[in-house]
Design an enzyme around this catalytic site. Structure first.
Site, PDB file in Angstrom:
ATOM      1  CG  HIS A 105      32.680  44.120  40.502  1.00 46.20           C
ATOM      2  ND1 HIS A 105      33.919  44.706  40.612  1.00 46.20           N
ATOM      3  CD2 HIS A 105      32.670  43.517  39.285  1.00 46.20           C
ATOM      4  CE1 HIS A 105      34.620  44.479  39.510  1.00 46.20           C
ATOM      5  NE2 HIS A 105      33.886  43.766  38.690  1.00 46.20           N
ATOM      6  CB  SER A 173      44.047  49.669  40.471  1.00 50.41           C
ATOM      7  OG  SER A 173      43.242  48.501  40.468  1.00 50.41           O
TER       8      SER A 173
HETATM    9  C1  BJW Z   1      42.096  57.230  44.531  1.00 51.85           C
HETATM   10  C2  BJW Z   1      41.985  57.754  45.791  1.00 51.85           C
HETATM   11  C3  BJW Z   1      41.418  59.009  45.885  1.00 51.85           C
HETATM   12  C4  BJW Z   1      42.864  55.852  46.022  1.00 51.85           C
HETATM   13  N1  BJW Z   1      41.029  59.636  44.780  1.00 51.85           N
HETATM   14  N2  BJW Z   1      41.713  57.882  43.434  1.00 51.85           N
HETATM   15  C5  BJW Z   1      44.130  37.185  33.299  1.00 51.85           C
HETATM   16  C6  BJW Z   1      44.082  38.269  32.435  1.00 51.85           C
HETATM   17  C7  BJW Z   1      42.902  39.040  32.314  1.00 51.85           C
HETATM   18  C8  BJW Z   1      41.781  38.736  33.063  1.00 51.85           C
HETATM   19  C9  BJW Z   1      41.847  37.645  33.906  1.00 51.85           C
HETATM   20  C10 BJW Z   1      42.994  36.887  34.030  1.00 51.85           C
HETATM   21  N3  BJW Z   1      42.758  35.907  34.935  1.00 51.85           N
HETATM   22  C11 BJW Z   1      41.489  36.042  35.397  1.00 51.85           C
HETATM   23  C12 BJW Z   1      40.929  37.110  34.779  1.00 51.85           C
HETATM   24  C13 BJW Z   1      39.559  37.652  34.988  1.00 51.85           C
HETATM   25  C14 BJW Z   1      39.426  38.267  36.358  1.00 51.85           C
HETATM   26  C15 BJW Z   1      40.505  39.326  36.548  1.00 51.85           C
HETATM   27  O1  BJW Z   1      40.390  40.451  36.113  1.00 51.85           O
HETATM   28  N4  BJW Z   1      41.572  38.982  37.250  1.00 51.85           N
HETATM   29  C16 BJW Z   1      42.670  39.927  37.465  1.00 51.85           C
HETATM   30  C17 BJW Z   1      43.260  39.694  38.832  1.00 51.85           C
HETATM   31  C18 BJW Z   1      43.664  39.774  36.318  1.00 51.85           C
HETATM   32  N5  BJW Z   1      38.116  38.881  36.384  1.00 51.85           N
HETATM   33  C19 BJW Z   1      37.053  38.211  36.754  1.00 51.85           C
HETATM   34  O2  BJW Z   1      37.111  37.047  37.165  1.00 51.85           O
HETATM   35  C20 BJW Z   1      35.729  38.922  36.584  1.00 51.85           C
HETATM   36  N6  BJW Z   1      34.837  38.105  35.850  1.00 51.85           N
HETATM   37  C21 BJW Z   1      35.081  37.784  34.582  1.00 51.85           C
HETATM   38  O3  BJW Z   1      36.075  38.171  33.969  1.00 51.85           O
HETATM   39  O4  BJW Z   1      34.093  37.001  34.029  1.00 51.85           O
HETATM   40  C22 BJW Z   1      34.248  36.603  32.648  1.00 51.85           C
HETATM   41  C23 BJW Z   1      33.308  37.395  31.788  1.00 51.85           C
HETATM   42  C24 BJW Z   1      33.296  38.767  31.841  1.00 51.85           C
HETATM   43  C25 BJW Z   1      32.446  39.493  31.021  1.00 51.85           C
HETATM   44  C26 BJW Z   1      31.606  38.847  30.159  1.00 51.85           C
HETATM   45  C27 BJW Z   1      31.594  37.466  30.113  1.00 51.85           C
HETATM   46  C28 BJW Z   1      32.461  36.755  30.936  1.00 51.85           C
HETATM   47  C29 BJW Z   1      35.083  39.203  37.939  1.00 51.85           C
HETATM   48  C30 BJW Z   1      35.870  40.199  38.735  1.00 51.85           C
HETATM   49  C31 BJW Z   1      35.243  40.362  40.113  1.00 51.85           C
HETATM   50  C32 BJW Z   1      36.031  41.339  40.970  1.00 51.85           C
HETATM   51  N7  BJW Z   1      35.504  41.318  42.279  1.00 51.85           N
HETATM   52  C33 BJW Z   1      36.037  42.245  43.280  1.00 51.85           C
HETATM   53  C34 BJW Z   1      35.375  41.905  44.629  1.00 51.85           C
HETATM   54  C35 BJW Z   1      33.915  42.372  44.598  1.00 51.85           C
HETATM   55  C36 BJW Z   1      33.280  42.357  45.927  1.00 51.85           C
HETATM   56  C37 BJW Z   1      34.058  43.168  46.949  1.00 51.85           C
HETATM   57  O5  BJW Z   1      34.056  44.412  46.907  1.00 51.85           O
HETATM   58  O6  BJW Z   1      34.643  42.513  47.822  1.00 51.85           O
HETATM   59  O7  BJW Z   1      35.733  43.606  42.908  1.00 51.85           O
HETATM   60  S1  BJW Z   1      37.814  42.247  43.409  1.00 51.85           S
HETATM   61  C38 BJW Z   1      37.977  43.960  43.712  1.00 51.85           C
HETATM   62  O8  BJW Z   1      38.695  44.592  42.628  1.00 51.85           O
HETATM   63  C39 BJW Z   1      36.532  44.530  43.678  1.00 51.85           C
HETATM   64  C40 BJW Z   1      36.741  45.810  42.933  1.00 51.85           C
HETATM   65  O9  BJW Z   1      35.507  46.249  42.392  1.00 51.85           O
HETATM   66  C41 BJW Z   1      37.772  45.439  41.912  1.00 51.85           C
HETATM   67  C42 BJW Z   1      38.515  46.616  41.311  1.00 51.85           C
HETATM   68  O10 BJW Z   1      39.233  47.288  42.313  1.00 51.85           O
HETATM   69  P1  BJW Z   1      39.364  48.874  42.237  1.00 51.85           P
HETATM   70  O11 BJW Z   1      38.044  49.491  42.448  1.00 51.85           O
HETATM   71  O12 BJW Z   1      40.094  49.258  41.011  1.00 51.85           O
HETATM   72  O13 BJW Z   1      40.237  49.164  43.566  1.00 51.85           O
HETATM   73  P2  BJW Z   1      41.834  49.202  43.726  1.00 51.85           P
HETATM   74  O14 BJW Z   1      42.106  49.163  45.179  1.00 51.85           O
HETATM   75  O15 BJW Z   1      42.492  48.179  42.892  1.00 51.85           O
HETATM   76  O16 BJW Z   1      42.244  50.611  43.118  1.00 51.85           O
HETATM   77  C43 BJW Z   1      41.841  51.818  43.710  1.00 51.85           C
HETATM   78  C44 BJW Z   1      42.403  52.978  42.875  1.00 51.85           C
HETATM   79  O17 BJW Z   1      41.937  54.190  43.442  1.00 51.85           O
HETATM   80  C45 BJW Z   1      43.950  53.041  42.872  1.00 51.85           C
HETATM   81  O18 BJW Z   1      44.412  53.240  41.543  1.00 51.85           O
HETATM   82  C46 BJW Z   1      44.260  54.262  43.739  1.00 51.85           C
HETATM   83  O19 BJW Z   1      45.399  55.000  43.292  1.00 51.85           O
HETATM   84  C47 BJW Z   1      43.026  55.101  43.533  1.00 51.85           C
HETATM   85  N8  BJW Z   1      42.734  55.975  44.667  1.00 51.85           N
HETATM   86  N9  BJW Z   1      42.529  56.821  46.694  1.00 51.85           N
HETATM   87  C48 BJW Z   1      41.226  59.029  43.567  1.00 51.85           C
HETATM   88  N10 BJW Z   1      41.282  59.602  47.096  1.00 51.85           N
END
Ligand code: BJW
Length: 228
Positions: A105, A173
């Site tokens: 990302h 998550s």
């Molecule tokens: C602990 C802890 C501790 C806490 N110890 N654990 C419908 C269905 C399916 C998909 C889609 C859909 N509509 C759209 C989509 C696609 C879309 C998507 O997934 N949307 C969803 C909302 C459904 N995805 C995209 O658009 C992606 N691109 C894409 O799909 O392109 C098409 C393609 C792909 C591949 C090939 C060809 C084409 C792009 C996604 C970009 C995400 N960007 C972000 C921002 C990045 C910049 C920034 O940092 O600001 O990335 S969003 C944000 O979420 C960030 C993160 O990397 C990402 C994931 O979050 P993460 O890391 O999981 O954090 P949290 O807060 O959600 O979870 C933290 C976890 O830690 C929790 O579970 C806690 O319990 C745990 N935790 N403390 C251990 N101490």
């Protein structure tokens, strides 16, 4: 043994970096549609720059924790047999000593020019619209992957997962694709799968095994099992 590790915001939480979806997470203060889409940047570039400039400045105040350090130790032992894929845009894995890190990302300390598409290392703010060091045009944006954009390194990730014996997901998550689907890809290729997270992720049921506790507890203990 070949291992692919996927990390998310949870691994950096105990370093003081905010996660996204927790009650005190980044999405509580900012609608993701306002700061994490290309359309948001077209509409309000100053707001988006303020969001990322603040996070880039905060990065200088935090340090890697025991979970980052354990993964660096794992790389020292496994070398090329480990690929660390992170969704995080912080640099805590590198500062802990990991070198084989794929930031799917993007990275906070990098700027992407919308004019020449060049990527430049960037430690300061972008909100004052500085010129691109490569082409001089004032079209720099954070080098991060927003919703609707294609993550970096997808071919390399899929290749590594296809060859992996073990896929481990840490601190994510499972709400954002394609990363959330890697566990199913890994299973389809025959890898064993393990989740290490504070709580069950959205896709927890896909993993062969899931352990739930803080990353600084779970990750060093797991690394000790793999490379005693
Ligand atoms: C602990 C802890 C501790 C806490 N110890 N654990 C419908 C269905 C399916 C998909 C889609 C859909 N509509 C759209 C989509 C696609 C879309 C998507 O997934 N949307 C969803 C909302 C459904 N995805 C995209 O658009 C992606 N691109 C894409 O799909 O392109 C098409 C393609 C792909 C591949 C090939 C060809 C084409 C792009 C996604 C970009 C995400 N960007 C972000 C921002 C990045 C910049 C920034 O940092 O600001 O990335 S969003 C944000 O979420 C960030 C993160 O990397 C990402 C994931 O979050 P993460 O890391 O999981 O954090 P949290 O807060 O959600 O979870 C933290 C976890 O830690 C929790 O579970 C806690 O319990 C745990 N935790 N403390 C251990 N101490």
């Amino acid at each position: 043994m070949r291992i692919v590790v996927l990390t998310g915001a949870g691994i950096s939480a105990e370093s003081g970096v905010r996660t996204f979806r927790a009650a005190d997470g980044l999405w509580e203060e900012h609608r993701l549609e306002d700061v994490a889409t290309p359309e948001a940047f077209d509409r309000q570039p100053s707001l988006v720059h303020r969001f990322y400039d603040a996070r880039r400045a905060q990065l200088r105040t935090v340090v890697p924790n025991a979970a980052h350090e354990a993964l660096a130790r794992l790389e020292q032992r496994l070398g090329d047999d480990l690929l660390l894929v992170t969704q995080n845009i912080d640099d805590l894995h590198e500062r802990a000593g990991s070198t084989r890190v794929l930031h799917m990302h993007g990275e906070l300390n990098s700027a992407l020019c919308r004019a020449c598409r060049g990527r430049s290392r960037w430690d300061g703010p972008l909100g004052d619209f500085p010129p691109c060091p490569r082409c001089g045009v004032m079209e720099l944006r954070p080098d991060v992957v927003w919703f609707g954009e294609i993550p970096y390194g997808m071919d390399r990730i899929e290749e590594a997962i296809s060859e992996a014996d073990l896929f481990v997901s840490i601190g994510t998550s499972g709400a954002v694709y394609p990363a959330a689907g890697f566990v199913q890809v890994a299973r389809a290729y025959g890898a064993r799968t393990l989740e290490l997270n504070l709580e069950p992720s959205d896709g927890s049921g896909w993993f062969h095994e899931a352990r739930h506790d803080r990353a600084t507890t779970l990750v060093p203990a797991w690394v000790d099992e793999v490379v005693p």
